[in-house]
Design a protein around this motif. Structure first.
Motif, PDB file in Angstrom:
ATOM      1  N   THR A 136       0.847  -1.193   0.000  1.00 27.97           N
ATOM      2  CA  THR A 136       0.000   0.000   0.000  1.00 27.97           C
ATOM      3  C   THR A 136       0.879   1.238   0.000  1.00 27.97           C
ATOM      4  N   TYR A 137       0.612   2.114  -0.939  1.00 27.51           N
ATOM      5  CA  TYR A 137       1.395   3.328  -1.079  1.00 27.51           C
ATOM      6  C   TYR A 137       0.575   4.538  -0.658  1.00 27.51           C
ATOM      7  N   ALA A 138       1.189   5.701  -0.829  1.00 29.47           N
ATOM      8  CA  ALA A 138       0.510   6.941  -0.463  1.00 29.47           C
ATOM      9  C   ALA A 138      -0.836   7.027  -1.168  1.00 29.47           C
ATOM     10  N   GLY A 139      -1.794   7.551  -0.470  1.00 29.07           N
ATOM     11  CA  GLY A 139      -3.118   7.691  -1.048  1.00 29.07           C
ATOM     12  C   GLY A 139      -3.867   6.384  -1.189  1.00 29.07           C
ATOM     13  N   GLY A 140      -3.297   5.302  -0.656  1.00 36.83           N
ATOM     14  CA  GLY A 140      -3.997   4.014  -0.684  1.00 36.83           C
ATOM     15  C   GLY A 140      -3.756   3.203  -1.933  1.00 36.83           C
ATOM     16  N   ARG A 141      -2.809   3.634  -2.794  1.00 39.29           N
ATOM     17  CA  ARG A 141      -2.549   2.841  -3.996  1.00 39.29           C
ATOM     18  C   ARG A 141      -2.060   1.449  -3.608  1.00 39.29           C
ATOM     19  N   ARG A 175      -0.338  -2.063  -4.968  1.00 43.82           N
ATOM     20  CA  ARG A 175       0.553  -2.391  -6.061  1.00 43.82           C
ATOM     21  C   ARG A 175       1.227  -3.731  -5.773  1.00 43.82           C
ATOM     22  N   ILE A 215       4.489   5.907  -6.302  1.00 41.03           N
ATOM     23  CA  ILE A 215       5.281   4.844  -5.689  1.00 41.03           C
ATOM     24  C   ILE A 215       5.831   5.320  -4.346  1.00 41.03           C
ATOM     25  N   LEU A 216       5.332   6.439  -3.878  1.00 39.60           N
ATOM     26  CA  LEU A 216       5.707   6.920  -2.556  1.00 39.60           C
ATOM     27  C   LEU A 216       4.972   6.103  -1.492  1.00 39.60           C
ATOM     28  N   GLY A 217       5.685   5.804  -0.435  1.00 41.32           N
ATOM     29  CA  GLY A 217       5.079   5.009   0.619  1.00 41.32           C
ATOM     30  C   GLY A 217       4.114   5.800   1.479  1.00 41.32           C
ATOM     31  N   GLU A 218       3.410   5.062   2.319  1.00 37.11           N
ATOM     32  CA  GLU A 218       2.420   5.696   3.187  1.00 37.11           C
ATOM     33  C   GLU A 218       3.074   6.573   4.245  1.00 37.11           C
ATOM     34  N   ARG A 272       5.583   9.089   5.662  1.00 31.89           N
ATOM     35  CA  ARG A 272       6.474  10.163   5.238  1.00 31.89           C
ATOM     36  C   ARG A 272       6.660  11.089   6.431  1.00 31.89           C
ATOM     37  N   TRP A 295       9.765   6.427   1.984  1.00 34.62           N
ATOM     38  CA  TRP A 295      10.141   5.217   1.266  1.00 34.62           C
ATOM     39  C   TRP A 295       9.337   5.143  -0.026  1.00 34.62           C
TER      40      TRP A 295
END
Lengths: 123, 617
Positions: free
Chosen positions: A40-45, A47, B244-247, B249, B337
């Motif tokens: 899970t990435y920023a904004g809930g993406r 992948r 592709i930035l992680g949650e 920060r 990340w």
């Protein structure tokens, strides 16, 4: 009509293929997977990131194994082996533990959890 | 950072590599090459590389480092290893070299079979970070470039790239690094001098950044440029659907340690130079009012006095400005990340867009660490600009107008193309979609290959519908969906066109068909059986031309049809049918041509029309 019954599974030591065990046909339980996860990435993406290659783990049970064969199997733990079953399946693999169950007839049922490794018999 | 589509990724566009880095389904593989001291390939170490990681500390003495798990004994401390990473999205497969490392401290667990070594490695700066062990001098008047090259040579190392003309300036005074330093000179009583320090002292004097090693192991010397004015090399957008930035920060603000007055002193003035004064050997910068660390903001003056060895007063000013910029930007540090990002390099500059962090700002990466197994990349960034310094996206305006793509036939052996026509305020970015293949970035036209292999956009999928998202600064518009169909022959790009000729004027005709990749052209024409029934004409070239009479025409007296059969060795495609209309104005040279009509009578007993030629002399 002639019927050919192939009921033998073969276990060879990869480092010396002349060393082999002929055992009664094994029961296979075959598990395959791909190493990877969903992140899970920023904004809930969400992948998928996976690693190259595939994982294969098998649970193999050999029935009616003699005591000498048990000793050989125990001795090969941690070493790469070539496993061939009655269906002609071939797996280069390794196991680290051996489970042995007694049978009434004086033989043993042996179960090993093997992990497939890359291998080749090419010369 | 590494150029997105530099070798060995030069077969791709930057958009394709960006799409790969941001792919929704990414596969990571890794390996390593064994190199000799001159960076020559020796062997493939991949079968013996169990895992590891690479990283960089841009402010460190030696920047690049790695940790490798190897099941093979190397000549530790001698052999060089170049790990690499391969990313695949199914459409694109690309490799990044991750630097060249000398391995220093192998560690193994006794009794393990096979023996596996956990070994630390450092980039080639480690080879430069050796003590000189003697006096080392550079005479006045020597160019800095020559002095730097000589230092590398004295250290026994090659493979140094020096960019920029500033390196051609000369040393204003002799420079020495002494084995037994002058006790009155604190600069010379420091720890024993290394070749790395010699090189960096020389580079610093001309306002170059410290020497660093690139992904291929080359030593790089380049002029310092304020990251504030450097072009961002990548955009990390936390609010993008493809981020592709992680949650997690983390931002850290430091408003305490930043000076608001700086005094810079030139230390390597020639012996006959006058006493330093402001403007000649002394340079002072003051931050009176700009931001919370200014004199006004803090209520006190916090001065930093900094000594520099500078080639000139101008270089002292450059070095001072560089220091001020550095001191002021570290007030905001970020820990983030991302997904795998093997192109990470040395002091990379990025655009970081994150509404939750206050907007868009420029950042400089000062460190990172990336595991080989596809794990997340951990970054240390420092803000170069404030969040408001980079313009926010403009207010809604004129969106692109997209026409196309249109349904397209694709040749079996040559593939085909889809394109769109776009109007509106540019520049535009394009992202093509296929429901089965997913999204991929590309420019306004995509080439669809057949047969479909990895790295191409192919039609061998159940869903052959393609559409494109076109984006400008005001927003994104999605095109219509075009369906790609496969035909087993060549694509005809030029069809013959109907034409009229006047036999009285002696006019000829020319029909032309063009089909890239065609191997054979056979012209066919109608004859006795009228329109729609074609016979081979005997003309087997792309052009069927007759510049003058005599003519022989078909059953409709003055109309005849032509078409071209085009073969590419796999299939056949027919051109459009073109009609030749013949008129006879009754005057002119055509009357001199013999003119043959077949005359047809219907109702013949055998069911065929009865024809015979009549010739008009």
């Amino acid at each position: 009509m002639a019927v050919l019954n192939l009921e033998t599974a073969w276990v060879n030591l990869a480092s010396d293929l002349s060393q082999s065990l002929a055992l009664w046909s094994a029961d296979w339980s075959d598990g395959r997977s791909v190493p990877g996860d969903v992140r899970t990435y920023a904004g809930g993406r969400r992948r998928v990131v996976s690693r190259a290659g595939k994982l294969r783990n098998l649970s193999v049970t050999f029935p009616t194994v003699t005591g000498a064969q048990v000793e050989t199997l125990v001795g090969w733990a941690g070493q790469t082996i070539l496993l061939r079953d009655k269906r002609g399946r071939i797996v280069w693999c390794v196991y680290f533990s051996v489970s042995v169950s007694d049978r009434r007839d004086g033989t043993y049922d042996v179960t090993v959890q093997v992990a497939e490794v890359s291998g080749s018999a090419a010369v | 950072m590494q150029v997105l589509n530099a070798a060995p990724r030069d077969a791709y566009t930057t958009a394709q590599i960006t799409a790969l880095l941001e792919a929704g389904n990414l596969t990571v593989d890794f390996g390593a090459d064994l190199l000799n001291l001159n960076l020559g390939f020796v062997d493939d170490l991949s079968p013996d590389l169990v895992g590891g990681s690479v990283g960089r500390d841009c402010y460190g003495t030696v920047h690049g480092f790695c940790t490798l798990q190897l099941s093979r004994v190397l000549r530790w401390g001698v052999d060089l290893v170049r790990p690499y990473m391969v990313l695949s999205s199914g459409l694109t497969v690309a490799r990044w070299n991750l630097g060249v490392y000398v391995l220093t401290t192998p560690q193994r667990t006794v009794g393990e079979t096979p023996e596996t070594y956990d070994v630390q490695g450092y980039d080639r700066l480690m080879l430069l970070n050796r003590q000189v062990g003697a006096d080392y001098r550079v005479a006045a008047g020597v160019t800095y470039r020559a002095a730097i090259v000589a230092a590398f040579a004295a250290a026994g190392l090659s493979g140094v790239l020096i960019d920029g003309s500033a390196a051609d300036s000369t040393l204003p005074a002799a420079r020495s690094w002494l084995l037994v330093g002058d006790s009155t000179n604190p600069d010379q009583t420091a720890t024993p001098v290394t070749w790395l320090r010699v090189v960096n002292d020389l580079l610093n004097a001309i306002n170059f950044r410290a020497v660093w090693c690139d992904q291929d192991g080359q030593f790089r010397c380049s002029g310092y440029q304020d990251p504030k004015v450097r072009a961002p090399e990548y955009v990390f957008d936390a609010d993008s659907q493809l981020t592709i930035l992680g949650e997690d920060r983390t931002l850290t603000e430091d408003v305490w340690s930043t000076p608001n007055r700086w005094v810079f002193r030139q230390t390597n003035r020639s012996s006959d130079a006058p006493t330093p004064t402001e403007g000649d050997g002394i340079y002072t910068r003051v931050n009176d009012t700009d931001g919370p660390t200014s004199i006004t903001g803090r209520g006190l003056t916090w001065t930093a006095v900094v000594d520099y060895e500078a080639a000139s007063h101008a270089k002292l000013v450059s070095l001072g400005d560089r220091r001020v910029a550095s001191d002021r930007r570290v007030t905001t540090a970020l820990k983030v990340w991302t997904g795998p990002f093997p192109g990470a390099g040395h002091f990379d500059v990025f655009t970081y867009s994150d509404a939750a962090a206050g907007g868009t700002r420029k950042v400089q990466a000062t460190g990172w660490r990336m595991p080989f197994d596809g794990g997340n990349v951990e970054w240390d960034w420092e803000a170069v600009t404030s969040a408001s310094a980079v313009a926010a996206p403009p207010a809604p305006g004129v969106l692109p107008t997209v026409t196309g793509p249109v349904n397209t036939s694709l040749s079996v052996i040559r593939g085909g193309q889809l394109s769109v026509s776009v109007m509106g305020p540019g520049p535009f970015t394009y992202r093509w979609f296929n429901n089965a293949l997913g999204a991929f970035f590309f420019d306004g036209t995509i080439t669809i290959a057949h047969p479909f292999t990895a790295g191409t956009f192919g039609p061998e999928i159940a869903d052959r519908g393609y559409r494109v998202e076109v984006t400008n600064v005001f927003g994104t518009v999605t095109s219509a969906t075009a369906v790609v169909s496969i035909i087993p022959g060549p694509i005809i790009t030029l069809h013959p066109t109907s034409q009229t000729v006047d036999v009285a004027q002696g006019q000829g005709f020319t029909f032309t068909t063009t089909a890239p990749g065609a191997t054979g052209y056979t012209w066919e024409e109608t004859g006795y059986f009228g329109p729609g029934v074609f016979y081979a004409s005997g003309v087997n070239t792309p052009t069927y031309a007759l510049t003058s009479g005599p003519y022989t025409y078909g059953v409709e007296a003055n109309r005849k049809q032509f078409r071209c059969r085009v073969d590419d060795g796999v299939g056949v495609t027919y051109s459009n049918v073109a009609t030749l209309t013949v008129i006879n104005s009754g005057s002119g040279p055509s009357n001199t041509f013999p003119f043959t009509f077949p005359i047809t009578f219907g109702g013949a007993a055998n069911g065929f029309p009865l024809t015979f030629p009549v010739t008009f002399p």
